[in-house]
Motif scaffolding. Structure first.
Motif, PDB file in Angstrom:
ATOM      1  N   MET A 189      28.002  39.238 -25.907  1.00 26.74           N
ATOM      2  CA  MET A 189      27.326  40.035 -26.936  1.00 26.74           C
ATOM      3  C   MET A 189      28.072  41.344 -27.115  1.00 26.74           C
ATOM      4  O   MET A 189      28.472  41.977 -26.152  1.00 26.74           O
ATOM      5  N   HIS A 195      28.996  32.862 -26.749  1.00 26.13           N
ATOM      6  CA  HIS A 195      27.564  33.084 -26.803  1.00 26.13           C
ATOM      7  C   HIS A 195      26.983  33.033 -28.195  1.00 26.13           C
ATOM      8  O   HIS A 195      25.852  33.401 -28.410  1.00 26.13           O
ATOM      9  N   HIS A 196      27.777  32.602 -29.155  1.00 30.90           N
ATOM     10  CA  HIS A 196      27.220  32.313 -30.482  1.00 30.90           C
ATOM     11  C   HIS A 196      26.533  33.495 -31.136  1.00 30.90           C
ATOM     12  O   HIS A 196      25.633  33.318 -31.930  1.00 30.90           O
ATOM     13  N   ASP A 197      26.884  34.694 -30.756  1.00 29.60           N
ATOM     14  CA  ASP A 197      26.264  35.832 -31.434  1.00 29.60           C
ATOM     15  C   ASP A 197      26.735  35.901 -32.871  1.00 29.60           C
ATOM     16  O   ASP A 197      25.985  36.211 -33.772  1.00 29.60           O
ATOM     17  N   HIS A 231      20.367  37.442 -21.100  1.00 31.59           N
ATOM     18  CA  HIS A 231      21.363  36.854 -21.994  1.00 31.59           C
ATOM     19  C   HIS A 231      22.770  37.287 -21.576  1.00 31.59           C
ATOM     20  O   HIS A 231      23.690  36.477 -21.495  1.00 31.59           O
ATOM     21  N   THR A 245      25.446  34.494 -20.185  1.00 30.48           N
ATOM     22  CA  THR A 245      26.564  34.104 -21.043  1.00 30.48           C
ATOM     23  C   THR A 245      27.828  34.870 -20.688  1.00 30.48           C
ATOM     24  O   THR A 245      28.746  34.955 -21.484  1.00 30.48           O
TER      25      THR A 245
END
Lengths: 454, 309
Positions: B1, B292-294, B283, B287
């Motif tokens: 993130m 982490h697909h943010d 989170h 991750t």
């Protein structure tokens, strides 16, 4: 539909029917069939005939409720102001919809991307469950057109229901945003999808907060009626925990149940990724549900011990309570343990349905069956009330099916513009490697760091 | 993130916490023991003869519909009744074992609690506890959730289910609009031929009640129902028998209903303030060194996906 596909019909799963020729919206809505073919498959489905009968009887009664008033469809009870619309519709649908925040949390917050094939169905199940809980509420409210009043006209911030109203409406919008990514893919609006993806983490964390509070708040609503809810179902200190914790296995089991039904009844719509991962993910989710059930059982017993209500277990109400706990909590817990250990998927799936039954029974017990236990009579709902409940539930099923048939929930949208999705299969093969999946949202906080170390 | 995203989450959480905290302080007020000049009514059931004139006076004063059975029809006593959309007060007859009279009557209506459960459960604030002691209701904003009926420990509010377009809660409002506001006693008290109902300041009525019990201990059971029950009520009952024999719930306790709810309300600001940081932290831990697909997946190249440690 199956037979149509065997005849060579192409289903909508990407933007273009053939290179250079995109699907029109009508084609997308008709699943890529011609209108005749679409009608034909609809008429051939026996379930549609059942729905037609329900709607033929139920829709006029549902409309009649708004014309002739609540006294036409209910017994107008002043002692049981909340009947089936809330007892079943609201109090049971909401816990079964906790799947949205749990699957979202598992995938987006805890980084369990291996659960992704079931993430979207979890989110959709959450959205529809909440939406139809609100529909049930609208059927029940005396003046449903005033539903926005607690938001805009007059505030009662000391009331638990105020919190429920705000949280459910906020959470509904959060869920709409979460599910909208599938819609944007389907409609062809990648910019919208990217925008939502950017705020996914924020949405997910907001979902956890709102869910914790309003799942609990639904329980706390009954702490306003300490003398009316039977002591075995009542706990001033733990009521909100009972409702919150039982919603966790309830929601997870709904994911198992819905994915089971979908994989059986709309196989054509499930893609390879969904089909290949389903069994493995079902076991993962079942582990989460089993841990949730174990916690629920523990705090249920703590609730009884805390208020020293053991003596009530020897009464008739106690037997009913033990039946609820036995059939709805202990039985599925045992089945889950056996099923997970021996990888017996039918057992796990049966346990999931049993859990759902247990959660629904608990809510109906708290709100209706054991409510007013000191009064000499029990309220049996009016038949029209039951018909309306069934009708709204069938509308829910129709909407659910409509969306699953179309949006990329059970399948992945094949898209040329976004190369990222193209490598998704590669990601999965890598991810099948960890042999011990763990899936307990509530506990994962503890477990994840350990597995990360490994 | 990204750090920026983390800050965003924290900011959102902080905003939520502020909102929740504001609600929390509003809710956490201590228990309220009623307005000092609040009025009340003392019901002396030893004097009630079951003439139902209070029911008739209430019906007329509140412009209620004509009842099915006239007010001089005593056959209504064969069944216990409760207040509903057509009757804001009802008198019931009770077979009493120990009393020499054998039968006793008790009028029931809204007890006008000091800290009313209906008021605290209402999410649009349709109820008001006035300085005069009445618990009044605003039908213009009522949504019809009927939570007040769930919450009322005395099962008093009724709902006009028969109305399709303007159903409302029906309950005694102490004749607030027409009488109490001008310092006059409610219609039922005015008409009572037996002086079974005494109107006055609640504080004084409690003294009167205890005096009556002290002066004629043979006549009364030593308890003023409503002095302490659920935080105290505006209407008070004294009787020759124990309250449970007149179907008054003795298991309610002395705490206002809202006290049961406070444990949950206390957790609200905690969840609002702790959860965002807790789950963002988890989170970050979960991750670490992973994708982490943010951001949109297209910003990553396939090779970066799942760079498992």
């Amino acid at each position: 539909m199956k037979s149509l596909i065997s005849l060579g019909i192409k289903t909508v799963d990407s933007h273009e029917k053939e290179p250079g020729r995109p699907w029109t919206l009508t084609e997308k809505l008709l699943l890529g069939l011609t209108p005749q073919q679409y009608l034909l498959q609809a008429v051939r489905n026996p379930f549609n005939w059942f729905l037609a009968v329900v709607f033929a009887i139920g829709i006029p009664i549902l409309l009649g409720r708004f014309v002739f008033g609540l006294s036409w469809v209910t017994h107008s009870s002043n002692d049981y102001p909340w009947g089936m619309f809330l007892g079943f519709g609201l109090f049971a649908m909401v816990p079964l919809s906790s799947s949205g925040f749990q699957m979202g949390t598992a995938c987006e917050v805890f980084g369990r991307h291996d659960l992704e094939p079931l993430e979207r169905i979890g989110l959709l199940n959450g959205l529809l469950g909440y939406f139809f809980a609100v529909v049930y509420l609208l059927a029940d409210l005396g003046q449903p057109w005033r539903l926005p009043y607690p938001m805009v006209v007059s505030f009662g911030p000391a009331a638990v229901l105020f919190l429920v109203a705000w949280h459910v409406s906020t959470y509904l919008s959060v869920q709409v945003a979460e599910v909208s990514t599938s819609f944007f893919e389907w409609i062809g609006f990648p910019a919208g999808k990217r925008a939502v993806r950017k705020i996914t983490l924020g949405l997910t964390v907001a979902g956890i907060i709102l869910s914790t509070l309003h799942q609990g708040a639904l329980g706390a609503l009954f702490t306003y009626a300490p003398g009316k809810v039977h002591p075995l179902w009542y706990s001033s200190s733990f009521q909100w925990l009972h409702f919150f914790v039982s919603s966790l296995p309830g929601g997870l089991c709904m994911v198992i149940a819905v994915s089971t039904i979908a994989s059986r009844t709309m196989t054509w719509r499930c893609d390879e990724r969904f089909r290949q991962n389903l069994d493995r993910l079902t076991v993962s989710i079942a582990k989460g549900a089993a841990m949730g059930l174990a916690t629920y059982l523990t705090i249920k017993l703590i609730g009884i011990a805390h208020d020293n209500e053991w003596a009530y277990l020897a009464t008739g109400w106690g037997a009913w309570f033990l039946l609820e706990i036995g059939a709805g909590v202990i039985l599925p817990l045992g089945l889950f343990a056996y099923g997970i250990r021996n990888q017996k998927l039918p057992v796990i799936r049966f346990a999931a349905f049993t859990t759902i039954f247990g959660v629904v029974l608990n809510r109906v017990n708290t709100a209706m069956i054991t409510f007013n236990w000191k009064l000499p009579y029990r309220e049996i709902p009016h038949w029209r009330e039951a018909v309306i409940c069934l009708t709204i539930f069938c509308i829910y099923l129709v909407v659910y099916r409509f969306i699953l048939y179309r949006l990329p929930i059970l399948y992945q949208w094949r898209s040329q513009e976004e190369p990222a999705l193209a490598h998704a299969p590669a990601r999965e093969t890598q991810h099948t490697m960890p042999a011990e999946p763990i899936a307990v949202p509530a506990y994962r906080s503890r477990l994840v760091p350990e597995t990360e170390k490994a | 993130m990204k750090r920026r995203d983390f800050l965003k989450v924290c900011l959102a959480g902080g905003a939520a916490a502020t909102f929740g905290g504001a609600c929390g302080t509003a809710r956490a007020g201590g228990s309220f023991e009623g307005y000092p000049d609040g009025m009340g009514v003392l019901v002396d059931t030893t004097r009630c003869i079951g003439c139902r004139s209070c029911e008739a006076a209430c019906n007329k004063e509140q412009k209620m519909p004509e009842p099915k059975k006239p007010f001089d029809d005593m056959s209504v006593f064969n069944q216990p009744r409760r207040t509903d959309e057509t009757a804001l007060t009802v008198v019931n007859r009770y077979e009493v074992k120990e009393s020499s009279r054998g039968q006793m009557y008790r009028k029931q209506q809204c007890n006008h609690c000091n800290e009313p459960a209906c008021l605290t459960s209402c999410f649009v604030n349709a109820y008001t506890k006035t300085r005069e002691g009445a618990v009044i209701y605003n039908g213009d904003i009522c949504v019809g959730c009927r939570n007040c009926m769930i919450a009322c420990p005395f099962n008093i509010p009724g709902y006009s289910y028969s109305s399709a377009f303007n159903p409302l809660v029906k309950k005694c409002i102490f004749c607030y609009d027409t009488r109490l506001k001008y310092g006059k006693p409610p219609a039922c008290v005015d008409i009572c031929p037996q002086e079974a109902l005494t109107f006055g300041h609640r504080k004084d009525l409690i003294k009167t009640a205890h005096e009556r019990i002290r002066e004629t201990p043979d006549r009364y059971y030593d308890h003023v129902y409503g002095e302490k029950e659920v935080g105290g009520t505006g209407w008070l009952y004294i009787s020759s028998v124990s309250p449970d024999q007149l179907a008054m719930d003795t298991s309610l306790g002395n705490e206002p209903i809202i006290s049961n709810v406070k444990e949950f309300l206390g957790t609200v600001p905690m969840v609002l303030s702790i959860w965002p940081a807790l789950f963002s932290g988890i989170h970050l831990l979960a991750t670490r060194n992973k994708d982490h697909h943010d951001n949109d997946t297209s910003t990553h190249t396939p090779g970066q996906e799942d760079g498992t440690p």
